[in-house]
Design an enzyme around this catalytic site. Structure first.
Site, short mmCIF file in Angstrom:
data_model
loop_
_atom_site.label_atom_id
_atom_site.label_comp_id
_atom_site.label_asym_id
_atom_site.label_seq_id
_atom_site.Cartn_x
_atom_site.Cartn_y
_atom_site.Cartn_z
N ASP A 1 -3.69 4.81 1.51
CA ASP A 1 -4.03 5.03 2.92
C ASP A 1 -4.12 6.54 3.17
O ASP A 1 -3.15 7.26 2.95
CB ASP A 1 -2.96 4.41 3.81
CG ASP A 1 -3.25 4.65 5.29
OD1 ASP A 1 -4.17 4.00 5.81
OD2 ASP A 1 -2.56 5.49 5.92
N THR B 1 -0.40 8.30 2.26
CA THR B 1 -0.51 9.67 1.75
C THR B 1 -0.24 10.72 2.83
O THR B 1 -0.71 11.84 2.73
CB THR B 1 -1.88 9.91 1.10
OG1 THR B 1 -2.89 9.81 2.11
CG2 THR B 1 -2.16 8.92 -0.02
N LYS C 1 -9.43 7.51 7.63
CA LYS C 1 -9.52 7.35 9.09
C LYS C 1 -10.23 8.51 9.77
O LYS C 1 -10.12 9.66 9.34
CB LYS C 1 -8.11 7.23 9.70
CG LYS C 1 -7.19 6.27 8.98
CD LYS C 1 -5.88 6.10 9.73
CE LYS C 1 -4.80 5.57 8.83
NZ LYS C 1 -4.20 6.61 7.96
N TYR D 1 -4.63 14.08 7.86
CA TYR D 1 -3.53 14.48 6.96
C TYR D 1 -3.87 15.77 6.20
O TYR D 1 -3.00 16.36 5.56
CB TYR D 1 -3.18 13.36 5.97
CG TYR D 1 -2.79 12.04 6.60
CD1 TYR D 1 -2.41 11.96 7.94
CD2 TYR D 1 -2.81 10.85 5.88
CE1 TYR D 1 -2.09 10.75 8.54
CE2 TYR D 1 -2.47 9.64 6.46
CZ TYR D 1 -2.12 9.59 7.79
OH TYR D 1 -1.80 8.38 8.36
N SER E 1 6.52 7.80 -0.50
CA SER E 1 7.65 8.57 -1.05
C SER E 1 7.09 9.64 -1.95
O SER E 1 6.08 9.44 -2.62
CB SER E 1 8.60 7.64 -1.82
OG SER E 1 9.61 8.42 -2.42
N GLY F 1 0.81 -1.21 0.00
CA GLY F 1 0.00 0.00 0.00
C GLY F 1 0.84 1.26 0.00
O GLY F 1 1.99 1.27 0.47
N HIS G 1 -8.52 6.29 13.89
CA HIS G 1 -7.09 6.60 13.72
C HIS G 1 -6.30 6.32 15.00
O HIS G 1 -5.15 5.84 14.94
CB HIS G 1 -6.94 8.05 13.27
CG HIS G 1 -5.66 8.38 12.61
ND1 HIS G 1 -5.55 9.26 11.57
CD2 HIS G 1 -4.39 7.95 12.84
CE1 HIS G 1 -4.28 9.36 11.19
NE2 HIS G 1 -3.57 8.57 11.95
N ARG H 1 11.81 6.27 -6.30
CA ARG H 1 11.61 5.43 -5.11
C ARG H 1 10.22 4.78 -5.13
O ARG H 1 10.06 3.65 -4.66
CB ARG H 1 11.79 6.25 -3.85
CG ARG H 1 13.23 6.60 -3.56
CD ARG H 1 13.29 7.46 -2.32
NE ARG H 1 14.65 7.70 -1.90
CZ ARG H 1 14.98 8.59 -0.98
NH1 ARG H 1 14.04 9.33 -0.39
NH2 ARG H 1 16.23 8.75 -0.64
N LEU I 1 9.42 1.39 6.32
CA LEU I 1 10.86 1.67 6.17
C LEU I 1 11.38 2.44 7.38
O LEU I 1 12.44 3.09 7.30
CB LEU I 1 11.09 2.50 4.88
CG LEU I 1 10.55 1.89 3.59
CD1 LEU I 1 10.85 2.82 2.40
CD2 LEU I 1 11.16 0.51 3.34
N1 NAP Z 1 -2.08 5.19 11.48
C1 NAP Z 1 -1.13 6.04 11.82
O1 NAP Z 1 -1.16 6.64 12.91
C2 NAP Z 1 -0.02 6.29 10.86
C3 NAP Z 1 1.15 6.92 11.32
C4 NAP Z 1 2.18 7.12 10.39
C5 NAP Z 1 2.03 6.73 9.08
N2 NAP Z 1 0.87 6.16 8.66
C6 NAP Z 1 0.65 5.79 7.25
O2 NAP Z 1 1.73 5.02 6.80
C7 NAP Z 1 2.28 5.62 5.63
C8 NAP Z 1 3.73 5.24 5.52
O3 NAP Z 1 4.45 5.69 6.65
P1 NAP Z 1 5.85 6.39 6.52
O4 NAP Z 1 5.71 7.72 5.87
O5 NAP Z 1 6.50 6.35 7.84
O6 NAP Z 1 6.57 5.41 5.46
P2 NAP Z 1 8.03 4.90 5.25
O7 NAP Z 1 7.99 4.33 3.88
O8 NAP Z 1 8.51 4.07 6.40
O9 NAP Z 1 8.94 6.22 5.28
C9 NAP Z 1 8.83 7.24 4.34
C10 NAP Z 1 10.19 7.90 4.24
O10 NAP Z 1 11.12 7.00 3.61
C11 NAP Z 1 11.70 7.59 2.47
N3 NAP Z 1 11.76 6.54 1.44
C12 NAP Z 1 10.72 5.97 0.77
N4 NAP Z 1 11.15 5.04 -0.08
C13 NAP Z 1 12.50 5.01 0.03
C14 NAP Z 1 13.50 4.25 -0.61
N5 NAP Z 1 13.20 3.34 -1.54
N6 NAP Z 1 14.79 4.47 -0.26
C15 NAP Z 1 15.09 5.38 0.68
N7 NAP Z 1 14.18 6.13 1.33
C16 NAP Z 1 12.89 5.96 1.01
C17 NAP Z 1 10.78 8.72 2.07
O11 NAP Z 1 11.53 9.77 1.47
P3 NAP Z 1 11.03 10.60 0.17
O12 NAP Z 1 9.55 10.86 0.33
O13 NAP Z 1 11.85 11.84 0.27
O14 NAP Z 1 11.33 9.79 -1.04
C18 NAP Z 1 10.21 9.17 3.41
O15 NAP Z 1 11.09 10.07 4.05
C19 NAP Z 1 1.95 7.10 5.79
O16 NAP Z 1 1.98 7.82 4.57
C20 NAP Z 1 0.55 7.01 6.34
O17 NAP Z 1 -0.37 6.74 5.30
C21 NAP Z 1 -0.15 5.92 9.55
#
Ligand code: NAP
Length: 313
Positions: free
Chosen positions: A52, A28, A86, A57, A264, A25, A119, A269, A220
């Site tokens: 998501d 966003t 959410k 957001y 991302s 997934g 959420h 990426r 990640l």
């Molecule tokens: N339910 C909740 O409370 C909650 C909380 C947090 C998140 N979420 C959901 O989970 C989603 C994902 O969470 P997350 O943003 O923490 O995701 P993540 O994929 O763990 O981290 C995103 C970060 O990793 C970098 N990145 C992505 N792909 C990469 C790659 N191939 N190589 C190196 N760096 C990479 C991105 O940089 P760039 O963007 O600069 O490329 C960004 O800084 C959120 O968008 C949201 O929908 C939910």
């Protein structure tokens, strides 16, 4: 000739709702609306079929615009995309749930949502302020309400038909059990932070036993320190298998039976994160046994205050 690797297209059945959730997934949680729209469009064009979202957001409109634009282009239809959004903490009062859900549908420009989650289990003061604070800067919680009451309001949304599945986010095992025990419609999805630094094996085991999908966010590690993407075990596996560390982490998440979210704003990426192939069993075991660091990056589960969203938003 070997059969093509279909890991990136994996789906996990849901106990109610739209059949199955795509395991890979796209999240966003992107602060800028234009960047949200561009990244969402790129994710859909790349092949991601789960988005998501959240009212918290503050960019559902931009996600909706990207979906509409992509649907109009003709290659993808609404039914091909699984959309989760959410309910935020200021809307936990039962009478506020349907208006909040309708507002999300309106911003997302959708007739129905595939999955609607609470959420966090923390109710904040009801009202339009998403981050209500007292004069000393402390969060104002709503103590006159239980999570069960909010859950019942989500069950009514399923009854009405525009919300296909419901679930929880940022709950621990105890809180999840509490809702599973009393629910008329059991949670189909539980979205929590999870990655090799926070594997949540007990929660995953419980979810598997009850047919609940564990949807892992920050797959990640949110690219924060200590950097999971630079972990020596992950890097060694990636080098050995000629994959990137991100591809190893995402494949690991799917193969252990979770759905995942990654985000991302960088088109290369986004493509890299969808180009997943299956890890051999020994690599799965090595990650389970040898990754030594244990970290939770997002404290939202403890307070209801979002960890990855700046206070002013
Ligand atoms: N339910 C909740 O409370 C909650 C909380 C947090 C998140 N979420 C959901 O989970 C989603 C994902 O969470 P997350 O943003 O923490 O995701 P993540 O994929 O763990 O981290 C995103 C970060 O990793 C970098 N990145 C992505 N792909 C990469 C790659 N191939 N190589 C190196 N760096 C990479 C991105 O940089 P760039 O963007 O600069 O490329 C960004 O800084 C959120 O968008 C949201 O929908 C939910």
């Amino acid at each position: 000739m070997a059969a093509p690797d279909t890991l990136r297209y994996a789906k996990i059945p849901l106990i109610h709702g739209s059949g199955a959730i795509p395991a890979v997934g796209f999240g966003t949680l992107i602060p800028d609306p234009l960047a949200t729209r561009q990244a969402t469009t790129a994710a859909l064009e790349t092949g991601f079929r789960h988005l998501d979202c959240s009212e918290r957001y503050r960019n559902e409109q931009a996600v909706g615009d990207a979906m509409q634009e992509t649907f109009k282009a003709g290659a993808i239809q609404r039914k091909d995309v699984f959309v989760t959004t959410k309910l935020w903490n200021n809307n936990h009062r039962p009478e506020r749930v349907k208006p909040a859900f309708d507002a999300s549908c309106w911003r997302l420009q959708l007739d129905y949502v595939d999955c609607y989650l609470i959420h966090t289990p923390f109710a904040f003061q009801p009202g339009n302020e998403q981050d209500p604070r007292d004069d000393r800067g402390r969060v104002i919680y709503d103590s006159g309400l239980t999570l069960r009451e909010t859950w019942r309001a989500l069950e009514s949304l399923v009854d009405e038909g525009r919300c296909r599945a419901i679930g929880l986010s940022n709950v621990d095992l105890e809180k999840l059990q509490e809702i599973v025990d009393v629910a008329r419609i059991k949670p189909a999805v539980v979205e929590v932070e999870s990655h090799p630094y926070l594997p949540e094996w007990d929660l995953l085991e419980y979810c598997k036993q009850h047919g609940i999908v564990l949807l892992a966010f920050a797959a990640l590690g949110h690219a924060m320190e200590p950097r999971l993407l630079d972990d020596p075990v992950i890097v060694a596996v990636a080098q050995r298998l000629r994959k990137t560390p991100a591809q190893v982490l995402l494949a690991w998440a799917v193969q252990r039976g979770t759905a995942l979210l990654t985000t991302s704003v960088t088109p290369s990426r986004i493509r890299e994160n969808f180009e997943l192939t299956t890890l051999p069993d020994d690599a799965m075991q090595e990650i389970r046994d040898e990754v030594a660091t244990k970290v939770r990056f997002n404290a939202v589960v403890e307070t209801g205050v979002p960890g990855f969203i700046p206070r002013s938003r």
